[in-house]
Write an enzyme that holds these catalytic residues in place. Structure first.
Site, short mmCIF file in Angstrom:
data_model
loop_
_atom_site.label_atom_id
_atom_site.label_comp_id
_atom_site.label_asym_id
_atom_site.label_seq_id
_atom_site.Cartn_x
_atom_site.Cartn_y
_atom_site.Cartn_z
N CYS A 1 -30.61 -58.52 21.24
CA CYS A 1 -30.10 -56.71 21.58
C CYS A 1 -30.97 -56.21 21.51
O CYS A 1 -31.53 -56.30 19.87
CB CYS A 1 -28.43 -56.94 21.32
SG CYS A 1 -28.64 -55.14 21.69
N HIS B 1 -20.53 -37.50 19.18
CA HIS B 1 -19.39 -37.24 19.80
C HIS B 1 -18.68 -35.41 19.99
O HIS B 1 -18.92 -35.53 20.90
CB HIS B 1 -18.12 -37.49 18.69
CG HIS B 1 -18.85 -39.00 18.56
ND1 HIS B 1 -18.32 -39.76 17.19
CD2 HIS B 1 -18.79 -40.28 19.18
CE1 HIS B 1 -18.98 -40.91 16.96
NE2 HIS B 1 -18.90 -41.63 18.57
N HIS C 1 -28.58 -53.79 19.27
CA HIS C 1 -28.35 -54.71 18.03
C HIS C 1 -28.56 -55.70 17.05
O HIS C 1 -28.46 -55.79 16.08
CB HIS C 1 -26.75 -55.11 18.37
CG HIS C 1 -25.40 -53.81 18.65
ND1 HIS C 1 -25.50 -53.91 20.24
CD2 HIS C 1 -24.82 -53.00 18.57
CE1 HIS C 1 -25.09 -52.59 20.72
NE2 HIS C 1 -24.40 -52.01 19.59
N LYS D 1 -25.90 -45.60 10.74
CA LYS D 1 -25.06 -46.07 9.39
C LYS D 1 -25.88 -45.92 8.50
O LYS D 1 -25.34 -45.87 7.11
CB LYS D 1 -23.86 -46.64 9.31
CG LYS D 1 -22.84 -45.74 9.95
CD LYS D 1 -21.05 -47.56 9.36
CE LYS D 1 -19.98 -46.59 9.22
NZ LYS D 1 -19.22 -47.47 9.63
N CYS E 1 -23.27 -59.99 23.93
CA CYS E 1 -23.55 -59.09 22.70
C CYS E 1 -22.43 -58.61 22.16
O CYS E 1 -21.56 -57.82 23.07
CB CYS E 1 -25.04 -58.26 22.87
SG CYS E 1 -25.13 -56.98 21.46
N CYS F 1 -22.68 -54.31 22.11
CA CYS F 1 -22.43 -54.21 23.43
C CYS F 1 -20.85 -54.32 24.46
O CYS F 1 -20.92 -53.83 25.43
CB CYS F 1 -23.77 -54.72 24.22
SG CYS F 1 -25.32 -53.94 23.93
N LYS G 1 -32.84 -42.38 15.54
CA LYS G 1 -31.09 -42.05 15.88
C LYS G 1 -30.24 -42.21 14.91
O LYS G 1 -30.68 -42.60 13.77
CB LYS G 1 -30.97 -43.79 16.45
CG LYS G 1 -31.45 -43.83 17.54
CD LYS G 1 -30.49 -45.07 18.43
CE LYS G 1 -30.65 -45.21 19.84
NZ LYS G 1 -29.77 -46.67 20.39
N HIS H 1 -19.01 -38.27 14.53
CA HIS H 1 -20.14 -37.95 14.11
C HIS H 1 -20.72 -36.49 14.78
O HIS H 1 -19.99 -36.18 15.89
CB HIS H 1 -21.20 -39.29 13.54
CG HIS H 1 -21.45 -39.62 15.37
ND1 HIS H 1 -22.18 -39.04 15.84
CD2 HIS H 1 -21.55 -41.04 15.19
CE1 HIS H 1 -22.42 -39.84 16.70
NE2 HIS H 1 -22.22 -41.36 16.16
N1 MSP Z 1 -16.11 -46.11 24.50
C1 MSP Z 1 -17.59 -45.89 25.01
C2 MSP Z 1 -17.61 -44.97 26.54
C3 MSP Z 1 -16.13 -45.42 27.49
S1 MSP Z 1 -16.47 -43.46 28.77
C4 MSP Z 1 -14.83 -44.05 30.11
C5 MSP Z 1 -18.63 -45.09 24.27
N2 MSP Z 1 -17.92 -44.65 22.92
S2 MSP Z 1 -18.67 -43.85 21.78
O1 MSP Z 1 -18.17 -43.01 20.97
O2 MSP Z 1 -19.84 -44.77 21.53
O3 MSP Z 1 -19.37 -42.49 22.53
C6 MSP Z 1 -20.76 -42.86 23.02
C7 MSP Z 1 -20.99 -41.51 23.68
O4 MSP Z 1 -20.95 -40.84 22.10
C8 MSP Z 1 -22.39 -40.98 24.09
O5 MSP Z 1 -22.18 -41.07 25.12
C9 MSP Z 1 -21.82 -39.74 23.70
O6 MSP Z 1 -21.31 -38.95 24.51
C10 MSP Z 1 -21.88 -39.62 22.12
N3 MSP Z 1 -23.18 -39.96 21.20
C11 MSP Z 1 -23.05 -40.62 20.41
N4 MSP Z 1 -24.41 -40.46 19.81
C12 MSP Z 1 -24.73 -39.31 20.24
C13 MSP Z 1 -26.34 -39.01 19.17
N5 MSP Z 1 -27.49 -39.21 19.15
N6 MSP Z 1 -26.40 -37.64 20.73
C14 MSP Z 1 -25.72 -37.12 21.58
N7 MSP Z 1 -24.82 -38.04 21.63
C15 MSP Z 1 -24.40 -39.41 21.60
O7 MSP Z 1 -19.39 -44.98 24.72
#
Ligand code: MSP
Length: 666
Positions: free
Chosen positions: A144, A22, A147, A307, A127, A130, A304, A19
């Site tokens: 949590c 990412h 969540h 889904k 959790c 998490c 935020k 999304h």
């Molecule tokens: N798998 C772990 C990270 C492991 S790194 C060794 C993880 N994955 S995640 O799919 O949840 O991705 C989190 C990351 O996605 C955040 O740190 C950020 O980079 C990005 N984002 C997810 N949602 C976001 C927003 N709403 N806004 C900005 N970035 C965000 O955590």
């Protein structure tokens, strides 16, 4: 030898599709990588997916497939998305890659042999969301906070990493290197956390509870805790411990994350790296990464993205409508790096029109049109000195300096502001130097040469400066201006004299960013929806109404991955009944048998002007079965009937033989 720059994104969990968040992190890394290439660094840029652990195992189970198959599928979505956003990563890593599994086991063994991993007893609030045990302090009303679920109390034998023994060394390192974690607010957050005693980290999960993970090399009854596994990806991707890439790029590493995963990256990871260095007999800071860059969150609407709220922004929906470059520009310009930002399509259109169409697009087109009109498209020699022109060139050089400073510090919005200030000055220079007046007076010919030449050189500089963020546009501009590719030019070659030699012939400009007429966009969207029979959406259908307000018309994608197409559930249906919808001259309410246990569905179709209701009864139709329900004129419609739309005829699509209702259409 060139200096090295290694930039990494978080590796994304494969339990959700990519999304906006990412996409943002990955675009930021792409911009940082491209910028460092402009500086002449040897750059390596890595992204990838995080595939082990409870969350993924659960999601796969829900989908009714094996975790590996599930991970392959979603990882493929991430991998396939990045090139479409013009993201040029050098490597895509998966934690299920055999090299990664081997590296994690090697590191676990080393740290274990050095005495920093031990077997202990653990009881705590776990959790699942998490994937970690939460401390008492973290719980809010026993739940949590992320969540909104109460954690489960789990007691078991587990392996622990002696994280606590590195607490002081980490504090010292952060204090000696104040920009180790940046921006500062996040450094302070980590230091605040380190004021409390740091506990050891539980790094295993018994196989009785979880098998989807990397087996511990020293005890096959356990798999590795997902964070201890995932963080190591940054080393695996360089071929640790032997690969030449590791020698070159580590520890010149910069990680990029959002604030949600500050603790694992600001505390777990550096202490793991210290333990690894110790296990290899190196100084404790030998392996510490250079910087951790932390950004805020994109919020959509009230808060935020989630889904459940149904406000998840899909990157390609927007990039497809407004273009990849404008999408990248908007994200980098709009967010103050480190703080949260609000996302909205209206803001994107506003920035597009103001910064791209008006400022940059306008400068490019007016300067090159004047060059074409007054000098036959040939860049003149600037022979007469002029104070105002000199000032603009000096501003360009100052901009390069400021821009580089901000980009190095990951303050992208400021870097872009500096460039746009230069663009603004150049536009003002056009206005006050009035080339159209100069062109009328032969005595002003030398002055006109200086004015036009200065403006063309400014465009050349701007082309290079915007290239990390707007690579496609910069490429088009460079080609048009007869320059080399911006990435081959680099920042060092931006000098007062300018990049474009006198005598260069430049054709009339194309429109870089056609202005978006917001009224037209809305009108077009409404027309498209009306065509689809949704015009009559009543006030009581807020979801549908909201959509109408903010969505531009959706054009078919140029190309679709099979995976994307396969998500549309097309089924054959049999029409059992059809009646007109009161108060809507286009709508028919159909009762359609899709062979489902739950019985026939009601589907509202916008075909009342093309079919009498009785004509449809008994017919077979193709239905999009997984479309979100909408309420149309007070009737809930659960699906959509496909029809071919001719000039003035609309006909429903059907097979040429009757087949059982519910048959899959593909
Ligand atoms: N798998 C772990 C990270 C492991 S790194 C060794 C993880 N994955 S995640 O799919 O949840 O991705 C989190 C990351 O996605 C955040 O740190 C950020 O980079 C990005 N984002 C997810 N949602 C976001 C927003 N709403 N806004 C900005 N970035 C965000 O955590």
């Amino acid at each position: 030898m060139n200096p090295s720059f290694y930039i990494t994104t978080p590796i994304y969990y494969v339990n959700a599709e990519p999304h906006l968040g990412h996409a943002f992190s990955t675009i930021v890394c792409d911009v940082a990588a491209r910028f460092h290439r402009l500086l002449g660094y040897d750059v390596r840029f890595q992204t990838g997916t995080d595939e082990h652990g409870d969350k993924i195992a659960e999601a796969a189970q829900k989908a009714g497939i094996q975790p590996q198959e599930y991970a392959d599928r979603v990882s493929g979505l991430f991998r396939g998305l990045w090139p479409r956003l013009n993201i040029a990563n050098d490597h895509f890593i998966r934690t299920t890659d055999p090299e990664h599994i081997a590296t994690v086991r090697l590191i676990l063994q080393k740290v274990h042999d050095a005495g920093d991993i031990y077997l202990g007893q653990y009881g705590g609030h776990y959790c699942v969301g998490c994937e970690r045990f939460l401390t008492e302090k973290e719980l809010v009303d026993g739940k949590c906070p992320d969540h909104q679920k109460p954690p489960v109390w789990i007691e078991e034998e587990n392996y622990f990493f002696r994280m606590g023994s590195y607490q002081q060394a980490l504090i010292d390192h952060i204090q000696r290197n104040p920009d180790f974690i940046r921006p500062e607010r996040y450094k302070n957050e980590v230091l605040a956390f380190l004021r409390e005693p740091l506990e050891d980290l539980c790094i295993s999960r018994p196989k009785s509870r979880l098998t989807w993970g990397i087996e511990l090399p020293f005890d096959d009854r356990f798999v590795t805790y997902v964070w201890f596994d995932a963080l190591i990806n940054y080393l695996t991707g360089l071929g640790y411990p032997e690969g030449p890439l590791f020698g070159q790029y580590w520890p010149a590493a910069q990680h990029l994350i959002a604030k949600d995963i500050l603790k694992p990256h600001g505390i777990y990871w550096p202490t793991m790296l210290m333990a690894l260095a110790k296990a290899e007999g190196r100084p404790s800071d030998a392996y510490l990464y250079r910087h951790l860059n932390v950004h805020g969150y994109w919020n959509v609407g009230a808060g935020k993205m989630s889904k459940t709220l149904g406000n998840v922004v899909k990157p390609l929906d927007l990039a497809g409508v407004y273009g990849v470059d404008p999408f990248r520009y908007f994200l980098l310009r709009e967010m103050t790096f480190g703080l949260d930002a609000a996302f909205s399509e209206d803001l994107l259109v506003e920035r597009y029109n103001a910064d791209l169409a008006n400022d940059l697009g306008n400068l490019f087109s007016r300067v090159l049109n004047m060059l074409s009109q007054y000098r036959g498209g040939v860049v003149p020699e600037p022979l007469a000195p002029a104070e105002d022109a000199g000032a603009l060139r000096r501003l360009a050089m100052k901009t390069v300096e400021d821009y580089a400073k901000h980009m190095r510090a990951f303050q992208f919005h400021q870097a872009l502001m500096a460039v746009w200030q230069l663009i603004g000055e150049a536009n003002r220079f056009v206005v006050h130097s009035e080339p159209w007046t100069l062109a009328k007076d032969p005595a002003q010919s030398a002055r006109l040469d200086v004015v036009l030449s200065t403006l063309v050189q400014t465009l050349g500089d701007v082309t290079v400066l915007i290239s990390p963020v707007l690579p496609e546009t910069a490429g088009r501009m460079a080609e048009h201006l007869g320059m080399e590719l911006p990435e081959l030019i680099g920042l060092e070659r931006l000098e007062l004299t300018g990049l474009i030699p006198a005598g260069t012939r430049i054709a009339k400009p194309p429109a870089l960013f056609p202005r978006i007429d917001t009224d037209k966009v809305k009108a077009k969207a409404e027309k498209a929806e009306a065509k689809a029979g949704q015009k009559a959406a009543p006030a009581s259908a807020p979801a549908a109404k909201e959509k109408k307000k903010s969505k531009a018309p959706i054009e078919p994608a140029a190309e679709l991955d099979y995976e994307e197409f396969a998500r549309v559930d097309l089924k054959l249906g049999q029409v059992l009944a059809a009646v007109r919808v009161e108060g809507a001259d286009r709508l028919l309410k159909l009762t359609v048998d899709l062979g489902e246990d739950s019985g026939p569905r009601t589907i509202v179709a916008g075909i009342a002007q093309h079919y009498a209701p009785e004509e449809l009864v008994g017919r077979q139709v193709v239905v999009v079965a997984n479309l979100k329900p909408v309420v149309l004129k007070g009737v809930e419609s659960r699906g959509m009937v496909l029809a071919a739309v001719g000039e003035d005829k609309v006909r429903v699509v059907a097979p040429d033989l009757t087949l059982p209702p519910g048959s899959k259409v593909r």
